[in-house]
Design a protein around this motif. Structure first.
Motif, PDB file in Angstrom:
ATOM      1  N   VAL A 114      28.737 -25.885  19.199  1.00  0.00           N
ATOM      2  CA  VAL A 114      29.485 -25.150  20.234  1.00  0.00           C
ATOM      3  C   VAL A 114      28.987 -25.518  21.634  1.00  0.00           C
ATOM      4  CG1 VAL A 114      30.022 -23.230  18.693  1.00  0.00           C
ATOM      5  CG2 VAL A 114      27.931 -23.147  20.067  1.00  0.00           C
ATOM      6  N   ALA A 115      28.364 -26.677  21.750  1.00  0.00           N
ATOM      7  CA  ALA A 115      27.804 -27.078  23.044  1.00  0.00           C
ATOM      8  C   ALA A 115      28.881 -27.427  24.065  1.00  0.00           C
ATOM      9  CB  ALA A 115      26.871 -28.281  22.860  1.00  0.00           C
ATOM     10  N   ASP A 116      30.141 -27.540  23.622  1.00  0.00           N
ATOM     11  CA  ASP A 116      31.224 -27.971  24.503  1.00  0.00           C
ATOM     12  C   ASP A 116      32.170 -26.839  24.896  1.00  0.00           C
ATOM     13  OD1 ASP A 116      32.196 -27.560  21.968  1.00  0.00           O
ATOM     14  OD2 ASP A 116      33.470 -29.343  21.921  1.00  0.00           O
ATOM     15  N   VAL A 117      31.767 -25.586  24.712  1.00  0.00           N
ATOM     16  CA  VAL A 117      32.700 -24.472  24.929  1.00  0.00           C
ATOM     17  C   VAL A 117      32.622 -23.878  26.330  1.00  0.00           C
ATOM     18  CG1 VAL A 117      32.767 -23.863  22.480  1.00  0.00           C
ATOM     19  CG2 VAL A 117      31.052 -22.789  23.970  1.00  0.00           C
ATOM     20  N   GLY A 118      31.808 -24.458  27.186  1.00  0.00           N
ATOM     21  CA  GLY A 118      31.755 -23.988  28.563  1.00  0.00           C
ATOM     22  C   GLY A 118      30.807 -22.836  28.816  1.00  0.00           C
ATOM     23  N   TRP A 119      29.836 -22.656  27.932  1.00  0.00           N
ATOM     24  CA  TRP A 119      28.838 -21.597  28.083  1.00  0.00           C
ATOM     25  C   TRP A 119      27.515 -22.192  28.570  1.00  0.00           C
ATOM     26  CZ3 TRP A 119      28.705 -16.583  25.028  1.00  0.00           C
ATOM     27  CH2 TRP A 119      30.000 -16.166  24.676  1.00  0.00           C
ATOM     28  N   GLY A 120      26.751 -21.410  29.326  1.00  0.00           N
ATOM     29  CA  GLY A 120      25.367 -21.755  29.574  1.00  0.00           C
ATOM     30  C   GLY A 120      24.564 -21.551  28.296  1.00  0.00           C
ATOM     31  N   ILE A 121      23.560 -22.388  28.078  1.00  0.00           N
ATOM     32  CA  ILE A 121      22.756 -22.301  26.847  1.00  0.00           C
ATOM     33  C   ILE A 121      21.285 -22.477  27.213  1.00  0.00           C
ATOM     34  CG2 ILE A 121      22.300 -23.251  24.563  1.00  0.00           C
ATOM     35  CD1 ILE A 121      25.154 -24.372  24.552  1.00  0.00           C
ATOM     36  N   LEU A 122      20.482 -21.444  26.998  1.00  0.00           N
ATOM     37  CA  LEU A 122      19.038 -21.522  27.216  1.00  0.00           C
ATOM     38  C   LEU A 122      18.300 -21.399  25.883  1.00  0.00           C
ATOM     39  CD1 LEU A 122      18.512 -19.293  30.408  1.00  0.00           C
ATOM     40  CD2 LEU A 122      19.204 -21.688  30.252  1.00  0.00           C
ATOM     41  N   PHE A 123      17.228 -22.170  25.725  1.00  0.00           N
ATOM     42  CA  PHE A 123      16.425 -22.155  24.507  1.00  0.00           C
ATOM     43  C   PHE A 123      15.061 -21.531  24.782  1.00  0.00           C
ATOM     44  CE2 PHE A 123      19.486 -25.131  22.893  1.00  0.00           C
ATOM     45  CZ  PHE A 123      19.389 -25.064  21.516  1.00  0.00           C
ATOM     46  N   ALA A 124      14.690 -20.519  23.993  1.00  0.00           N
ATOM     47  CA  ALA A 124      13.356 -19.915  24.047  1.00  0.00           C
ATOM     48  C   ALA A 124      12.448 -20.623  23.047  1.00  0.00           C
ATOM     49  CB  ALA A 124      13.430 -18.436  23.727  1.00  0.00           C
ATOM     50  N   LYS A 125      11.191 -20.813  23.428  1.00  0.00           N
ATOM     51  CA  LYS A 125      10.263 -21.449  22.497  1.00  0.00           C
ATOM     52  C   LYS A 125       9.278 -20.467  21.875  1.00  0.00           C
ATOM     53  CE  LYS A 125       6.743 -23.163  25.775  1.00  0.00           C
ATOM     54  NZ  LYS A 125       7.210 -22.475  26.993  1.00  0.00           N
ATOM     55  N   ASN A 126       9.385 -19.177  22.255  1.00  0.00           N
ATOM     56  CA  ASN A 126       8.539 -18.147  21.650  1.00  0.00           C
ATOM     57  C   ASN A 126       9.164 -16.775  21.910  1.00  0.00           C
ATOM     58  OD1 ASN A 126       7.775 -17.424  24.358  1.00  0.00           O
ATOM     59  ND2 ASN A 126       6.226 -19.049  24.296  1.00  0.00           N
ATOM     60  N   VAL A 127       8.523 -15.738  21.416  1.00  0.00           N
ATOM     61  CA  VAL A 127       9.065 -14.384  21.522  1.00  0.00           C
ATOM     62  C   VAL A 127       9.136 -13.929  22.971  1.00  0.00           C
ATOM     63  CG1 VAL A 127       8.662 -11.970  20.899  1.00  0.00           C
ATOM     64  CG2 VAL A 127       8.335 -13.770  19.188  1.00  0.00           C
ATOM     65  N   GLN A 128       8.111 -14.252  23.747  1.00  0.00           N
ATOM     66  CA  GLN A 128       8.102 -13.875  25.159  1.00  0.00           C
ATOM     67  C   GLN A 128       9.338 -14.408  25.877  1.00  0.00           C
ATOM     68  OE1 GLN A 128       5.396 -12.076  27.099  1.00  0.00           O
ATOM     69  NE2 GLN A 128       7.349 -11.837  28.147  1.00  0.00           N
ATOM     70  N   GLU A 129       9.642 -15.655  25.633  1.00  0.00           N
ATOM     71  CA  GLU A 129      10.789 -16.264  26.300  1.00  0.00           C
ATOM     72  C   GLU A 129      12.111 -15.682  25.805  1.00  0.00           C
ATOM     73  OE1 GLU A 129      10.664 -20.509  26.361  1.00  0.00           O
ATOM     74  OE2 GLU A 129       8.698 -20.579  27.333  1.00  0.00           O
ATOM     75  N   ALA A 130      12.175 -15.291  24.542  1.00  0.00           N
ATOM     76  CA  ALA A 130      13.398 -14.667  24.026  1.00  0.00           C
ATOM     77  C   ALA A 130      13.730 -13.409  24.820  1.00  0.00           C
ATOM     78  CB  ALA A 130      13.244 -14.344  22.541  1.00  0.00           C
ATOM     79  N   ALA A 131      12.700 -12.645  25.170  1.00  0.00           N
ATOM     80  CA  ALA A 131      12.907 -11.424  25.963  1.00  0.00           C
ATOM     81  C   ALA A 131      13.265 -11.748  27.405  1.00  0.00           C
ATOM     82  CB  ALA A 131      11.657 -10.552  25.911  1.00  0.00           C
ATOM     83  N   ASP A 132      12.471 -12.615  28.025  1.00  0.00           N
ATOM     84  CA  ASP A 132      12.667 -12.906  29.446  1.00  0.00           C
ATOM     85  C   ASP A 132      13.981 -13.631  29.703  1.00  0.00           C
ATOM     86  OD1 ASP A 132      10.220 -11.732  29.872  1.00  0.00           O
ATOM     87  OD2 ASP A 132       9.123 -13.604  30.156  1.00  0.00           O
ATOM     88  N   LEU A 133      14.311 -14.593  28.845  1.00  0.00           N
ATOM     89  CA  LEU A 133      15.541 -15.352  29.056  1.00  0.00           C
ATOM     90  C   LEU A 133      16.785 -14.504  28.796  1.00  0.00           C
ATOM     91  CD1 LEU A 133      14.598 -18.849  27.571  1.00  0.00           C
ATOM     92  CD2 LEU A 133      14.619 -18.124  29.965  1.00  0.00           C
ATOM     93  N   ALA A 134      16.636 -13.419  28.021  1.00  0.00           N
ATOM     94  CA  ALA A 134      17.759 -12.499  27.857  1.00  0.00           C
ATOM     95  C   ALA A 134      18.178 -11.932  29.207  1.00  0.00           C
ATOM     96  CB  ALA A 134      17.385 -11.373  26.894  1.00  0.00           C
ATOM     97  N   LEU A 135      17.200 -11.602  30.032  1.00  0.00           N
ATOM     98  CA  LEU A 135      17.493 -11.100  31.374  1.00  0.00           C
ATOM     99  C   LEU A 135      18.010 -12.191  32.296  1.00  0.00           C
ATOM    100  CD1 LEU A 135      14.425  -8.747  31.876  1.00  0.00           C
ATOM    101  CD2 LEU A 135      16.816  -8.043  31.959  1.00  0.00           C
ATOM    102  N   ILE A 136      17.378 -13.351  32.236  1.00  0.00           N
ATOM    103  CA  ILE A 136      17.776 -14.454  33.106  1.00  0.00           C
ATOM    104  C   ILE A 136      19.176 -14.932  32.762  1.00  0.00           C
ATOM    105  CG2 ILE A 136      17.245 -16.861  33.670  1.00  0.00           C
ATOM    106  CD1 ILE A 136      14.243 -16.040  33.413  1.00  0.00           C
TER     107      ILE A 136
END
Length: 633
Positions: A140-162
């Motif tokens: 689904v990389a071509d559907v026009g959405w931004g896509i961020l990848f978290a590499k750990n639990v901390q980033e999963a939380a923070d990137l949810a806000l970002i």
């Protein structure tokens, strides 16, 4: 020089990636629409539980949860929710994400700033697999959405806000991606965003979002456009997309100013003087970074890593800038598309260099971790050494499987930080070992102030079949995401583990083994251990601990359905008695068990006081009754 204080340093705790996302989303959203699919199910369950308990968001609004009949329907419901001006979430992965692809195009085309949370999973191909992969996201990389990848639990939380902040600032939907099981189900130490931070960082949805369904301001959306109009509307959307990179960077910079936690589109690591680099996304990149540190410390290799946080928008200039001086790089990917020129991320890295006009380094493309396949520091060491030798003509390679293009795994080395303690458990599905492992991690973090990582090896097997679980405790952040080879403690919830493999593999000299047994006589316990294992135990000076946890659970549990699971809780007491953490902290037994009770309340508080009391008794019995098995040298 005066150090600037951090306004929102975070709430120190432990959680898995699913729990971290639920924490954020139940504070800032108004509702969620989802259909359960492993390994994203826990996110939806957590959100639904919050709704059932009457939780309100930061602006005092009651939350709403809709469970639809399919992922496609859940995406359509999110579309309607957002059209009505609501801040909505979704939790999905795998076939579910692909099933909703049709709707994803519509959501981005209508400029609806929703955020979907993805527990990235392998797609069903030659067989069904519920474990980690990036196949679904690439689909689904071509559907026009931004896509961020978290590499750990901390980033999963923070990137949810970002993600949410950027989505609403640019009218562009985003996906917040974390690796299935390796992050969604792994307990780690983290700093949860404070409610006050989230309220400052995110505006009130009623003030921020536009209601397309307002009868006082009617407009038409989702109309038919013919030859004269469609292309104009499609290309005109670049007006929004052109703003996304800048808005994303701005959101990351503001987040850093509030929390001290730095994010960027890419994360260079030891690249200033690096000759060779590994490039990728997700949890594996944290393992790569730990491997880089080890190789730089123990060899003369100049190696580095580039973690790509933002896959969409794709940060071409930042990637080239970070990698322009390396001699060779390997792009590692958690999906394989053989009929492409190269795999998806590799293609885009190559294109970035081609457009730059700069000299292009040698670019290799590797696959790893498909369907949850274990990938280890020794695999990444082999990758770096392959680039240094420069003799490989074939640019494609694989890691961790027997195949003609696979780089042979190098000898296992222990790259854990000093004074790290690890445990590997060999249990049976349904024994409660996974929950016990999570409770142990929470307890150790809360009581002793150490970093933890608790990872269960889930499978499609049903209750009654062998399982493994892993726990690492360290004075430093745990950065390796793989099955544990080097351990100090092995728990055998089922002595049959000796007949299914070598549970003593990787156990340190003078390490410990706990054996669940109904035998009371230490001599009988020793006789039950196979001769080959006895030999290893003697050679390594391994301590053997034993106890009948099943008997204790039967005696204590006031609920028949919890007996089997409570035997795992007994192990918690054994672990606390035999490990050095309480002693190093100079903690009395009274303070220790007070902390144990608090941790048990976190997990079982909603089940009532009897369940908490029963679990506490199990821990105390394990602590007091475990016995050591002596043997002749």
């Amino acid at each position: 020089m005066k150090v600037k204080s951090i306004k929102y340093p975070g709430i120190a705790t432990t959680a898995d990636g699913s729990g971290a996302v639920v924490w954020v989303e139940t504070h800032i959203t108004q509702g969620a629409c989802a259909y359960p699919i492993t390994p994203s199910t826990n996110m939806g369950q957590g959100y639904e539980a919050a709704v059932s308990n009457g939780k309100t968001n930061l602006w005092g609004e009651p939350l709403t949860f809709l469970e639809l009949e399919s992922e496609h329907s859940s995406a359509s419901s999110c579309e309607g929710f957002a059209l009505a001006g609501g801040r909505v979430s979704n939790f999905t992965c795998g076939q579910g994400l692909v099933l909703m692809k049709e709707v994803l195009f519509t959501i981005s085309g209508k400029r609806l700033p929703v955020v979907f949370h993805i527990g990235a999973r392998a797609l069903t191909s030659q067989s069904l697999n519920i474990h980690g992969g990036h196949d679904d996201v690439m689909a689904v990389a071509d559907v026009g959405w931004g896509i961020l990848f978290a590499k750990n639990v901390q980033e999963a939380a923070d990137l949810a806000l970002i993600c949410r902040r950027t989505a609403e600032d640019t009218c562009t939907p985003f996906m917040n991606v974390q690796d299935g099981f390796l992050t969604t189900h792994t307990i780690e130490s983290l700093l949860l965003p404070e409610p006050e931070l989230m309220k400052e960082f995110m505006e009130d949805p009623k003030k921020k979002l536009f209601n397309f369904m307002n009868p006082d301001n009617p407009l038409m959306t989702g109309v038919v456009q013919n030859q004269d109009s469609y292309m104009k509307g499609k290309v005109a959307q670049r007006f929004f997309y052109d703003k996304v990179p800048g808005a994303l960077k701005q959101a990351m910079e503001e987040f850093e100013s509030l929390t001290g936690r730095k994010y960027d589109l890419v994360e260079p690591y030891c690249l200033d003087d690096a000759d060779f680099a590994i490039v990728g996304m997700g949890t594996a990149m944290e393992t790569v970074m730990a491997t880089v540190d080890f190789l730089r410390k123990t060899t003369k290799l100049k190696v580095g890593a580039l973690n790509i946080t933002s896959f969409r928008p794709f940060p071409s200039q930042e990637i080239v800038s970070a990698l322009k001086n390396v001699k060779a790089l390997s792009v590692i990917e958690k999906c394989d598309v053989p009929l492409m020129q190269s795999n998806p991320l590799t293609v885009e890295v190559k294109a970035a260099f081609s457009d730059s006009g700069l000299k292009i380094p040698t670019i290799y493309s590797g696959v790893y971790g498909l369907g949850g396949r274990d990938v280890r520091p020794s695999d990444f060491m082999a990758t770096f050494h392959m680039m240094k030798e420069g003799k490989r003509k074939q640019k494609f390679f694989s890691l961790g499987i027997p195949y003609k293009d696979t780089l042979p795994r190098e000898k296992e080395v222990d790259i854990r930080p000093e004074n790290t303690f690890s445990m590997r458990g060999h249990s049976v599905g349904g024994f409660g070992s996974v929950t016990t492992n999570k409770v142990m991690a929470t307890l150790v973090s809360d009581l002793f102030g150490l970093y933890v990582q608790a990872f269960p090896k889930y499978g499609s097997e049903k209750k009654g079949l062998p399982t493994n679980y892993f726990l690492t405790i360290s004075p430093q952040k745990v950065r390796t995401h793989c099955e544990l080879e080097h351990v100090e403690f092995v728990a055998l919830n089922d002595i049959n583990a000796f007949n299914l493999g070598n549970p003593l593999s990787g156990l340190s000299k003078d390490g410990m083994v706990f054996i669940q047994t109904n035998k009371k006589d230490p001599k009988e316990v020793w006789k039950s251990i196979p001769d080959w294992a006895q030999k290893t135990i003697k050679e390594k000076g391994i301590r053997i601990l034993a106890l009948d946890t099943v008997h204790i659970a039967k005696e204590i549990s006031s609920r028949q359905d919890l007996i089997q699971r409570m035997q795992g809780i007994v192990l918690l007491g054994i672990f606390l008695k035999s490990t050095p953490f309480a002693k190093h902290k100079k903690m009395s037994e009274g303070d220790l068990f007070k902390g144990v009770e608090e941790s048990l309340r976190k997990y079982f508080g909603k089940r009532g006081e009897n369940v908490i009391a029963d679990n506490l008794k199990c821990v105390k019995r394990g602590y007091e009754e475990v016995f050591e098995v002596t043997y002749n040298d």
